[in-house]
Design a protein around this motif. Sequence first.
Motif, PDB file in Angstrom:
ATOM      1  N   ASN A 156     -69.238 -54.427 -27.617  1.00 27.88           N
ATOM      2  CA  ASN A 156     -67.906 -54.050 -28.128  1.00 27.88           C
ATOM      3  C   ASN A 156     -66.791 -54.649 -27.291  1.00 27.88           C
TER       4      ASN A 156
ATOM      5  N   ASN B 139     -66.720 -57.083 -25.141  1.00 26.21           N
ATOM      6  CA  ASN B 139     -66.600 -58.526 -25.024  1.00 26.21           C
ATOM      7  C   ASN B 139     -66.429 -59.249 -26.342  1.00 26.21           C
ATOM      8  N   ALA B 140     -66.763 -58.591 -27.435  1.00 25.10           N
ATOM      9  CA  ALA B 140     -66.528 -59.220 -28.738  1.00 25.10           C
ATOM     10  C   ALA B 140     -65.036 -59.191 -29.057  1.00 25.10           C
ATOM     11  N   ASP B 141     -64.350 -58.193 -28.544  1.00 24.04           N
ATOM     12  CA  ASP B 141     -62.951 -57.986 -28.933  1.00 24.04           C
ATOM     13  C   ASP B 141     -61.979 -58.161 -27.777  1.00 24.04           C
TER      14      ASP B 141
END
Lengths: 393, 393
Positions: B386, B388-390
């Motif tokens: 979560n 690092n994706a955003d």
Amino acid sequence: MDIKGFQFSAVEAAIKKQGRKDLALIFSEVPAQAAAVFTTNAVKAAPVLLSAERIAGGRAQALVVNSGNANACTGEQGMRAARETSRLVAEGLGLPDEAVQVSSTGVIGVQLPMDRMRAAIPALVEGLTSGTLDDVAEAIMTTDTFPKMEARSGQAGGVSYTVAGIAKGSGMIMPNMATMLSFIITDAAVEAQTLDRCFRRAVATSFNAITVDGDTSTNDTCLVLANGMAGNQAIAGETPEALAFEALLRDVLLSLAKQIVKDGEGATKFVEIRVTGAKSDADAKRAAMAVANSSLVKTAFFGQDANWGRIFAAVGYSGAEVDQSLLSLCFDTVCMAKHGVFAGGDAEALGTEVLRKKEFTVSVDLGLGAGAATVYTSDLSHEYVNINADYRS
Amino acid sequence: MDIKGFQFSAVEAAIKKQGRKDLALIFSEVPAQAAAVFTTNAVKAAPVLLSAERIAGGRAQALVVNSGNANACTGEQGMRAARETSRLVAEGLGLPDEAVQVSSTGVIGVQLPMDRMRAAIPALVEGLTSGTLDDVAEAIMTTDTFPKMEARSGQAGGVSYTVAGIAKGSGMIMPNMATMLSFIITDAAVEAQTLDRCFRRAVATSFNAITVDGDTSTNDTCLVLANGMAGNQAIAGETPEALAFEALLRDVLLSLAKQIVKDGEGATKFVEIRVTGAKSDADAKRAAMAVANSSLVKTAFFGQDANWGRIFAAVGYSGAEVDQSLLSLCFDTVCMAKHGVFAGGDAEALGTEVLRKKEFTVSVDLGLGAGAATVYTSDLSHEYVNINADYRS
């Protein structure tokens, strides 16, 4: 698929919990020329130790493979289990023990349930009359969501032959044969050294150019059997026939390798990482692998975040020679960074568009030399964590 | 905390979006002896390049640090921004430019907003009269969920002194200073070479023994300033005072390092990996780091799955010399595997109990020699994906 002189079988031995076929057999009606590449992990599964010893002779006629249990970290008992499995198969087929290759995939550290193996092997041998290569491709799956197959046909001296392959693997995928099994069969006649050389070169730019999570398993095996029943004069040397055979073999391996990445645990993206302009090919591969294995880069792919800076950071710590003022980077044809800095203009919006696609290419130019390498990877998603947190339960 | 002759300040320069303080200053009333360790990444941020050049002289009197922007992959414009920042601070404090260290952390590849930096620096300098080290610890946070501080007191020649430190970092944490900033201040007087030697040794077994995700950033910096205002005779050589100072310094660094792992992005577990019985300490560290960085091992920790086989697999590909028949492994005091195979008995149930704890130790013995190493890591959870994706959105 017309591939002469091979028979297949798969049965349910109840090694896996799911009630699926988990024990498979490939049999060549005549002894085949064989070559193999095994895991580089210092912790090797019993079947790898046994098969590696046997393949040294360059010949094999049968392969028995189970899923659900890796027979790794199982000590002497595991070695006895691998030997007994191959002996039972050899007896059933009327072959010497040494003609049988053994392979396993699944949980590490649990002894193979030999009672169930013993009970299942007679039906496995009998099943050869009716089985297909598809059955074997399905039986070797673990967390795979689809079976992986590829076949291509070629000609040598006017004689047609076929190269067919299957593979399994979706986690622990990393260069140097990480939890991955792949079995290639061909009815072409190929001279021993030529087969070995073509196979190793094809593996280097296919299976050894993919990575899902950077882990290297204890069981990886890539095996090729060439039984010569197509009837061609043996392919040998660096002749046009040998080059054509190698290209065909590489096509089959690369197709299987890409299928493995696409089935990468939890993967939602298929990404080709191309590095050019490196001081050497080895440097290019180092840089490409660092990018392909970076958790930060892979989560950014999952998040469709055009975070090119993380890619430069991975290149920077890869060990490849790097001059940061010469770096450039594109997502497909969108140039994101040049001379080490953001390209400006519409790059952010256009790059984000590219990352919304299911498949795209990341090209990094180091600006230093002629070294190049391409590797294939997936993103890192929630689903990867799910699958691997609960793998054994 | 009684630490003589240091002043602190932190303001909001609106570099981060969140409306939090993001620009901080540490000032020593007198020139301090200084030592630093910077990232090993070949792609280095502008402030790292500038500060590394300046620290060569071994002296510094101020540190200006911003969060929200890494000033990395920003080329010549980034270098000008780092230089202008330090010049504005130097002018405000009446110091030569060279006495100012500059540090940045945040998004890579975006130019530092110099208009906002220029507007904020006067208030930053004025704030020194009222700020605390806590303010600085908070201002340097990025994805950190809590500020990281530690302080210890010691004595040299009957004079009391204090070593205090702050750190930030929760992703991209990996040995060799991965996206991590840490600033240590002490009022002890320490001779230049002694400070440098003690500091490098302390870093090796603290910050360079932690890993969250295996990525090494472009900005990492660990800096120590010793201003001598405690009034002790300068600590020097391999005297008892120097050894005591090094131990104290190491305690502060190790506490900060452990705080970073505990705040690892999405971490739910704190795991100590101890490798013994290696051929050398370097081999032991290789094996421990391979385990600590394995996505498969870390997701198993998250899933509370006593999957010791994955740990052996990671040891096997670490590059350390390994004889699989000699490997043993414990979770805390529960022996899971011996002589390379499952220990049997209640191990599975007891091992799973250990993994339910928030903190535990994994001990691996290679059975080959006297080499040993300890590293600290976290698990790999949904939340890591979560965050690092955003990250940039």
